[in-house]
Every structure is written in C-alpha cells, then in structure tokens.
Design a protein around this motif. Structure first.
Motif, short mmCIF file in Angstrom:
data_model
loop_
_atom_site.label_atom_id
_atom_site.label_comp_id
_atom_site.label_asym_id
_atom_site.label_seq_id
_atom_site.Cartn_x
_atom_site.Cartn_y
_atom_site.Cartn_z
N LEU A 57 0.86 -1.34 -0.04
CA LEU A 57 -0.18 0.11 0.03
C LEU A 57 0.89 1.22 -0.11
CD1 LEU A 57 -2.62 -1.38 2.65
CD2 LEU A 57 -2.77 -1.35 0.30
N ALA A 58 0.61 1.87 -1.03
CA ALA A 58 1.70 3.06 -1.22
C ALA A 58 0.96 4.60 -1.21
CB ALA A 58 2.52 2.98 -2.49
N ALA A 59 1.51 5.49 -0.24
CA ALA A 59 0.85 6.64 -0.15
C ALA A 59 1.90 7.68 0.44
CB ALA A 59 -0.68 6.67 0.49
N ASP A 60 1.94 8.89 -0.02
CA ASP A 60 2.73 9.78 0.49
C ASP A 60 1.85 10.90 1.33
OD1 ASP A 60 5.09 9.10 -0.51
OD2 ASP A 60 4.93 10.21 -2.27
N ASP A 61 0.42 11.03 0.92
CA ASP A 61 -0.55 11.95 1.48
C ASP A 61 -1.40 11.08 2.20
OD1 ASP A 61 -2.36 13.90 1.93
OD2 ASP A 61 -3.29 14.02 -0.15
N VAL A 62 -1.11 11.32 3.76
CA VAL A 62 -1.92 10.53 4.60
C VAL A 62 -3.25 11.23 4.91
CG1 VAL A 62 0.25 9.49 5.72
CG2 VAL A 62 -0.66 11.54 6.45
N ASP A 63 -3.41 12.56 4.43
CA ASP A 63 -4.57 13.33 4.50
C ASP A 63 -5.75 12.73 3.69
OD1 ASP A 63 -3.52 14.67 6.72
OD2 ASP A 63 -2.58 16.26 5.47
N ASP A 64 -5.44 12.04 2.71
CA ASP A 64 -6.60 11.71 1.66
C ASP A 64 -7.34 10.60 2.31
OD1 ASP A 64 -8.12 10.41 -0.29
OD2 ASP A 64 -6.41 10.40 -1.68
N VAL A 65 -8.50 11.03 2.85
CA VAL A 65 -9.55 10.33 3.74
C VAL A 65 -10.03 9.08 2.92
CG1 VAL A 65 -11.58 10.31 4.88
CG2 VAL A 65 -10.13 12.31 5.23
N ALA A 66 -10.35 9.26 1.55
CA ALA A 66 -10.85 8.11 0.79
C ALA A 66 -9.92 7.00 0.66
CB ALA A 66 -11.32 8.67 -0.65
N LEU A 67 -8.71 7.54 0.21
CA LEU A 67 -7.42 6.57 0.19
C LEU A 67 -7.39 5.71 1.72
CD1 LEU A 67 -5.51 5.26 -1.77
CD2 LEU A 67 -3.97 7.02 -1.05
N GLN A 68 -7.41 6.35 2.74
CA GLN A 68 -7.29 5.84 3.85
C GLN A 68 -8.30 4.71 4.32
OE1 GLN A 68 -4.36 5.90 5.65
NE2 GLN A 68 -3.77 7.32 4.02
N ILE A 69 -9.63 5.14 3.87
CA ILE A 69 -10.52 4.05 4.04
C ILE A 69 -10.41 2.86 3.02
CG2 ILE A 69 -13.14 3.59 3.41
CD1 ILE A 69 -13.46 6.60 4.23
N HIS A 70 -9.93 3.02 1.78
CA HIS A 70 -9.58 1.91 1.06
C HIS A 70 -8.47 1.13 1.64
CE1 HIS A 70 -11.85 2.86 -2.43
NE2 HIS A 70 -11.56 4.10 -2.45
N PHE A 71 -7.46 1.79 2.25
CA PHE A 71 -6.49 1.05 2.56
C PHE A 71 -6.86 0.17 3.89
CE2 PHE A 71 -2.44 3.67 1.49
CZ PHE A 71 -2.86 3.33 0.16
N THR A 72 -7.68 0.85 4.79
CA THR A 72 -8.02 0.08 5.91
C THR A 72 -8.79 -1.15 5.36
OG1 THR A 72 -8.47 2.31 7.13
CG2 THR A 72 -9.68 0.34 8.06
N LEU A 73 -9.73 -1.01 4.41
CA LEU A 73 -10.47 -2.27 4.02
C LEU A 73 -9.55 -3.09 3.60
CD1 LEU A 73 -13.67 -0.30 2.51
CD2 LEU A 73 -13.53 -1.89 4.61
N LEU A 74 -8.43 -2.85 2.74
CA LEU A 74 -7.69 -3.81 2.03
C LEU A 74 -6.76 -4.36 3.34
CD1 LEU A 74 -6.61 -1.75 -0.88
CD2 LEU A 74 -7.64 -3.82 -1.09
N GLN A 75 -6.26 -3.51 4.31
CA GLN A 75 -5.38 -4.28 5.27
C GLN A 75 -6.20 -5.26 6.05
OE1 GLN A 75 -3.06 -0.12 6.06
NE2 GLN A 75 -4.41 -0.74 7.69
N SER A 76 -7.54 -4.76 6.57
CA SER A 76 -8.43 -6.05 7.17
C SER A 76 -8.47 -6.98 6.28
CB SER A 76 -9.84 -5.14 7.46
OG SER A 76 -10.76 -6.16 7.90
N PHE A 77 -8.76 -7.17 5.11
CA PHE A 77 -9.28 -8.25 4.38
C PHE A 77 -7.56 -9.01 4.12
CE2 PHE A 77 -9.27 -11.04 0.70
CZ PHE A 77 -10.37 -11.45 0.37
N CYS A 78 -6.25 -8.39 3.84
CA CYS A 78 -5.34 -9.14 3.88
C CYS A 78 -4.92 -9.69 5.25
CB CYS A 78 -4.31 -8.22 3.46
SG CYS A 78 -4.27 -7.66 1.73
N CYS A 79 -5.01 -8.86 6.37
CA CYS A 79 -4.87 -9.60 7.72
C CYS A 79 -5.75 -10.95 7.87
CB CYS A 79 -5.17 -8.52 8.69
SG CYS A 79 -4.71 -9.09 10.38
#
Length: 153
Positions: A57-79
C-alpha cells in the motif's frame, strides 16, 4: 540513550529492504505477477486471495481520507487472509520503477500505484523472503502494518 550505531544499522536495514522491495516489484511486473491499482487488487483479492503473497500500500498523502478508507478495508482483508502487508511512502519512486513499462494501459490505471499485489511465490524468492522477514520483525515490535520509505534516486 540509544547508541548512534543502532540508528545507522536501522537505516541500513531499511535501505536494504527498500532495494529488495524495488527489485521484487520490478521482477514481479516482468513476470506478469503484479496486480496494480486499488480496484484491480480488490477484484483479485475477492476472486483468488490464496494466490497473493504480498500487498503493498503506497501513499505519500496521509490526509487523503478516501484512500485511507480503502487502505483500511484492504488491510483488514489481507490480515484476515494471512497476506503480508507493507505500507510504503515514495510513490514517485514507484512511478520511476513501474510507471512507464506498459504503454498499452490507460493513464488512469498507470497512475494508481496505491495498491500492488505480488501473486507469484517464485517471483524473486530471496527478495520476497527479505521483505517478508522485515514485515514479521516489524509486527513483533507491535507495528501492525510495517512501513517503509522508498528513497528517491
């Protein structure tokens, strides 16, 4: 107080893992074992999660809320699926490595390097092992999703 040598050692280790990740991603792309993009990655995870050995998961902008939501869902599934996860900063470096390889893909697909899945366990096995070991060591230090900063060149 932590000795200076420890910081140098940690920095060298992160550089080594960063280089290993770069080599792994380039090799996986050449072997057609790299899925790029949040949407394409979600489709693959839904269809065949057992084929995935690493999620980046790659991002330089941690303020992108939509991207962070996608990351949270992907992280949960992968975990839940036992897939190794690594968060990286240095999206520009990823574009240097992977962005211009396939001219047949459209620009939108080209630009979405926020999620990448490595799907072949044979893809540069020693590099995959080095990245996986780094992730395991990070989790032992209570870093649920290991992080790595790719260096610009």
């Amino acid at each position: 107080m932590i000795p200076v040598e420890s910081f140098v050692s940690i920095e060298n280790r992160m550089q080594s893992v960063g280089l290993a990740l770069e080599e792994l991603l380039v090799t996986a792309q050449k072997q057609d074992c790299l899925t790029v993009g949040i949407y394409e990655s979600a489709k693959l995870l839904n269809a065949d999660p057992d084929s995935v050995v690493l999620c980046v998961l790659a991002a330089d902008d941690v303020d992108d809320v939509a991207l962070q939501i996608h990351f949270t869902l992907l992280q949960s599934f992968c975990c839940d699926s036992g897939i190794t996860i690594l968060r990286v900063s240095g999206v520009q470096r990823l574009h240097q490595l992977l962005g211009a390889v396939d001219a047949n893909r459209n620009q939108e697909e080209h630009g979405d390097l926020h999620c990448m899945l490595v799907t072949n366990p044979q893809a540069d096995h020693c590099r995959l092992q080095e990245v996986g070991t780094y992730c395991q060591e990070s989790r032992r230090l209570d870093q649920w999703v290991p992080e790595l900063a790719l260096q610009e060149r």
